[in-house]
Design a protein around this motif. Structure first.
Motif, PDB file in Angstrom:
ATOM      1  N   SER A 166       0.810  -1.239   0.000  1.00 54.92           N
ATOM      2  CA  SER A 166       0.000   0.000   0.000  1.00 54.92           C
ATOM      3  C   SER A 166       0.837   1.279   0.000  1.00 54.92           C
ATOM      4  N   TYR A 167       2.126   1.219   0.335  1.00 55.15           N
ATOM      5  CA  TYR A 167       2.964   2.434   0.365  1.00 55.15           C
ATOM      6  C   TYR A 167       3.805   2.567  -0.910  1.00 55.15           C
ATOM      7  N   GLY A 310       6.984   4.849  11.016  1.00 52.46           N
ATOM      8  CA  GLY A 310       6.051   5.967  10.881  1.00 52.46           C
ATOM      9  C   GLY A 310       4.977   5.763   9.821  1.00 52.46           C
ATOM     10  N   PHE A 311       4.688   4.478   9.489  1.00 54.80           N
ATOM     11  CA  PHE A 311       3.605   4.211   8.519  1.00 54.80           C
ATOM     12  C   PHE A 311       2.303   4.728   9.110  1.00 54.80           C
ATOM     13  N   PRO A 312       1.370   5.231   8.267  1.00 56.39           N
ATOM     14  CA  PRO A 312       0.119   5.796   8.818  1.00 56.39           C
ATOM     15  C   PRO A 312      -0.506   4.914   9.882  1.00 56.39           C
ATOM     16  N   GLY A 313      -0.782   5.533  11.054  1.00 59.51           N
ATOM     17  CA  GLY A 313      -1.450   4.809  12.148  1.00 59.51           C
ATOM     18  C   GLY A 313      -0.503   4.008  13.012  1.00 59.51           C
ATOM     19  N   GLU A 314       0.806   4.014  12.710  1.00 62.63           N
ATOM     20  CA  GLU A 314       1.755   3.194  13.499  1.00 62.63           C
ATOM     21  C   GLU A 314       1.812   3.708  14.938  1.00 62.63           C
ATOM     22  N   THR A 315       1.349   2.859  15.887  1.00 57.79           N
ATOM     23  CA  THR A 315       1.343   3.267  17.293  1.00 57.79           C
ATOM     24  C   THR A 315       2.720   3.013  17.900  1.00 57.79           C
ATOM     25  N   ASP A 316       2.936   3.505  19.118  1.00 56.53           N
ATOM     26  CA  ASP A 316       4.209   3.232  19.817  1.00 56.53           C
ATOM     27  C   ASP A 316       4.427   1.727  19.949  1.00 56.53           C
ATOM     28  N   GLU A 317       3.320   1.020  20.284  1.00 54.75           N
ATOM     29  CA  GLU A 317       3.426  -0.444  20.489  1.00 54.75           C
ATOM     30  C   GLU A 317       3.847  -1.116  19.179  1.00 54.75           C
ATOM     31  N   GLU A 318       3.192  -0.719  18.099  1.00 55.59           N
ATOM     32  CA  GLU A 318       3.514  -1.342  16.798  1.00 55.59           C
ATOM     33  C   GLU A 318       4.974  -1.038  16.418  1.00 55.59           C
ATOM     34  N   TYR A 319       5.391   0.202  16.662  1.00 55.27           N
ATOM     35  CA  TYR A 319       6.792   0.563  16.362  1.00 55.27           C
ATOM     36  C   TYR A 319       7.748  -0.270  17.220  1.00 55.27           C
ATOM     37  N   LYS A 320       7.390  -0.461  18.502  1.00 62.90           N
ATOM     38  CA  LYS A 320       8.249  -1.242  19.403  1.00 62.90           C
ATOM     39  C   LYS A 320       8.452  -2.649  18.846  1.00 62.90           C
ATOM     40  N   GLU A 321       7.412  -3.199  18.201  1.00 66.35           N
ATOM     41  CA  GLU A 321       7.533  -4.551  17.631  1.00 66.35           C
ATOM     42  C   GLU A 321       8.608  -4.587  16.536  1.00 66.35           C
ATOM     43  N   ARG A 338      11.943   6.649   6.901  1.00 64.88           N
ATOM     44  CA  ARG A 338      10.670   7.051   7.490  1.00 64.88           C
ATOM     45  C   ARG A 338       9.633   7.066   6.356  1.00 64.88           C
ATOM     46  N   TYR A 339       8.412   6.746   6.690  1.00 61.99           N
ATOM     47  CA  TYR A 339       7.348   6.635   5.685  1.00 61.99           C
ATOM     48  C   TYR A 339       7.274   7.909   4.853  1.00 61.99           C
ATOM     49  N   SER A 340       7.146   7.743   3.540  1.00 67.69           N
ATOM     50  CA  SER A 340       7.054   8.887   2.616  1.00 67.69           C
ATOM     51  C   SER A 340       5.829   8.678   1.736  1.00 67.69           C
ATOM     52  N   VAL A 341       4.901   9.634   1.762  1.00 70.42           N
ATOM     53  CA  VAL A 341       3.659   9.480   0.989  1.00 70.42           C
ATOM     54  C   VAL A 341       3.972   9.453  -0.502  1.00 70.42           C
ATOM     55  N   ARG A 342       3.438   8.463  -1.210  1.00 69.95           N
ATOM     56  CA  ARG A 342       3.617   8.402  -2.676  1.00 69.95           C
ATOM     57  C   ARG A 342       2.268   8.503  -3.372  1.00 69.95           C
ATOM     58  N   PRO A 343       2.204   9.278  -4.448  1.00 75.75           N
ATOM     59  CA  PRO A 343       0.921   9.437  -5.162  1.00 75.75           C
ATOM     60  C   PRO A 343       0.398   8.097  -5.701  1.00 75.75           C
ATOM     61  N   LYS A 344      -0.917   8.021  -5.885  1.00 77.03           N
ATOM     62  CA  LYS A 344      -1.585   6.843  -6.458  1.00 77.03           C
ATOM     63  C   LYS A 344      -1.595   5.626  -5.529  1.00 77.03           C
ATOM     64  N   THR A 345      -0.776   5.596  -4.466  1.00 77.58           N
ATOM     65  CA  THR A 345      -0.736   4.393  -3.628  1.00 77.58           C
ATOM     66  C   THR A 345      -1.943   4.365  -2.688  1.00 77.58           C
ATOM     67  N   ALA A 346      -2.325   3.148  -2.255  1.00 79.38           N
ATOM     68  CA  ALA A 346      -3.470   3.012  -1.339  1.00 79.38           C
ATOM     69  C   ALA A 346      -3.198   3.771  -0.041  1.00 79.38           C
ATOM     70  N   SER A 348      -1.641   6.471   0.403  1.00 76.62           N
ATOM     71  CA  SER A 348      -1.730   7.941   0.260  1.00 76.62           C
ATOM     72  C   SER A 348      -3.144   8.420   0.580  1.00 76.62           C
ATOM     73  N   LYS A 349      -4.079   7.472   0.616  1.00 77.07           N
ATOM     74  CA  LYS A 349      -5.466   7.855   0.949  1.00 77.07           C
ATOM     75  C   LYS A 349      -5.687   7.743   2.466  1.00 77.07           C
TER      76      LYS A 349
END
Ligand code: SF4
Length: 442
Positions: A166-167, A310-321, A338-346, A348-349
């Protein structure tokens, strides 16, 4: 096909951004142009044809292109030059790029490089756009490829990707998977062996899903076939996908003495919930199972990976994993972003919820953990003797040579004699987190 006007009046310079596949594409472009009489140049200043082979994988790589184009726009005010934009940004934006950058003469996508001589010879003041998709594999004869290195050669085995993580922008810039006929690959590798290449690197966005279009032979079969080519000593491949990495591939690596015990297996995140949102198609447990299988088969295998924080919605717990997975697997090397928004990707919405500061903090923390792991790993290699393929001499320190060991680690060593293009044995005497230092064992 209209006769191509001889290109001998052109001296071309190619600037390559991005991955090994782009580097190999630039070698193809150089081969296609020199065949039509154009001459390659290592200096932009002395060239009248400048081609930028671009990368769209992150925002930053796009920004680098626009600043380079800015320089070329000013140069074009004082010098008659032809400017072409190739690669993934060309494919992604196509006509939009032509409109935004009117000083660019042609925009060409990865499936259209065979048309370059025609495009350049027809290019008399009109803007040319060539970003159509080709459903078929476009073969470039290996003898045409203008290779950068005389020691290690890139061999592209497939292009495109059907996974739609999706990224990721790649499915939009490289299209659907197209696999190269296995006989063409074997022919090229035999050619390379005959011309003295010792190492080959097989390239594809997802080599594990390779299938010969004629016989259906898969990636593990390809590795076993190439293992039989005389003259080649080391075989590497990039990039693998954990979803398609089968035990058969693991056994093929183990049972093929020329296939290096080194594998790049991008995990991206250590959290199954993030992996789900990334549409990666495997869980944390699946991934760790593959690592366990590989280490059971080959305890000395060198593993590397890719990490996105830093993927969208990545919580501290998820990052710790992710952090804990790195501590657990202890990779020899990682590429972390670090997550970088790319056009057209799922993705990015999705709302980009992790603040930039927090993305930066997570990236720094991951990189300093990995630096510590790599230093400890490298320190454990001091005193060992390892086989190294000598690739070049250090520009800064004469008589200091640099090469790669089987694990693809950088090894620097002192030598009175020039061993570029040869295998040497090196005794490791010291190290840093990113390279090993040693003395040649004669
Ligand atoms: S596998 Fe995923 S990350 Fe890799 S190129 Fe394909 S879509 Fe992109």
């Amino acid at each position: 096909m209209k006769k191509t006007r001889d290109l001998e009046n052109y001296k071309f310079y190619i600037h390559t951004f991005g991955c090994q596949m782009n580097e190999n594409d630039s070698e193809r472009i150089a081969g296609i142009l020199t065949k039509e009489g154009a001459k390659i140049s290592a200096l932009l200043e002395e060239s009248n044809l400048i081609i930028l082979n671009t990368c769209a994988v992150r925002e930053k790589s796009e920004e680098k292109l626009y600043s380079f184009l800015g320089r070329l726009a000013s140069l074009k005010k004082t010098k008659n030059i032809t400017i072409g934009v190739a690669g993934c940004v060309a494919q992604l934006y196509g006509s939009e790029l032509s409109e935004q950058k009117p000083f660019v003469d042609f925009v060409i996508g990865p499936d259209n490089y065979q048309k370059l001589p025609q495009i350049i010879s027809d290019n008399i003041g009109e803007k040319i756009l060539s970003t159509s998709w080709s459903p078929e594999w476009q073969e470039t004869p290996s003898e045409l490829i203008f290779r950068e290195s005389q020691v290690s050669a890139y061999v592209t085995i497939m292009e495109g990707c059907n996974n739609f993580c999706s990224y990721c922008i790649v499915p939009f810039t490289r299209g659907r998977e197209k696999c190269r006929p296995i006989q063409n690959i074997i022919h090229e590798v035999k050619d390379l062996a005959d011309t003295g290449y010792l190492e080959i690197q097989l390239l594809g966005q997802n080599v594990n899903s390779y299938r010969d279009p004629q016989t259906g032979k898969d990636f593990s079969a390809l590795l076993r076939e190439l293992n039989r080519v005389d003259g080649i000593e080391w075989i590497r491949f990039i990039t693998s996908h954990p979803k398609n990495f089968s035990p058969e591939i693991g056994f093929a690596i183990k049972e093929s003495e020329k296939v290096c015990r080194q594998l790049h297996l991008p995990v991206q995140s250590g959290s199954s919930s993030v992996l789900k949102r990334m549409n990666r198609g495997y869980t944390r447990e699946d991934y760790l199972e593959k690592i366990e299988l590989l280490r059971d088969l080959m305890p000395d295998i060198n593993l590397s990976t890719d990490i996105i924080v830093g993927f969208p919605g990545e919580t501290d717990e998820e990052y710790k994993e992710t952090f804990i997975l790195l501590e657990k697997v202890r990779f020899t090397n990682i590429f972390s972003f670090r997550y970088s928004v790319r056009p057209k990707t799922a993705a990015s919405k999705k709302q980009d919820t992790v603040p930039l500061e927090e993305k930066r903090r997570r990236l720094i923390e991951v990189q300093s953990l990995q630096k510590k792991i790599q230093l400890e790993h490298n320190q454990s290699l001091i005193g060992s003797i390892m086989k190294v393929l000598c690739l070049g001499e250090s520009k800064k320190a004469p008589r200091i040579f640099s090469g790669r060991n089987e694990g693809y680690q950088v090894v620097n060593f002192k030598s009175k004699k020039d061993f570029i293009g040869k295998f040497v044995d090196v005794c490791i005497t010291s190290c840093g987190p990113y390279s090993l230092i040693g003395e040649i064992v004669l």
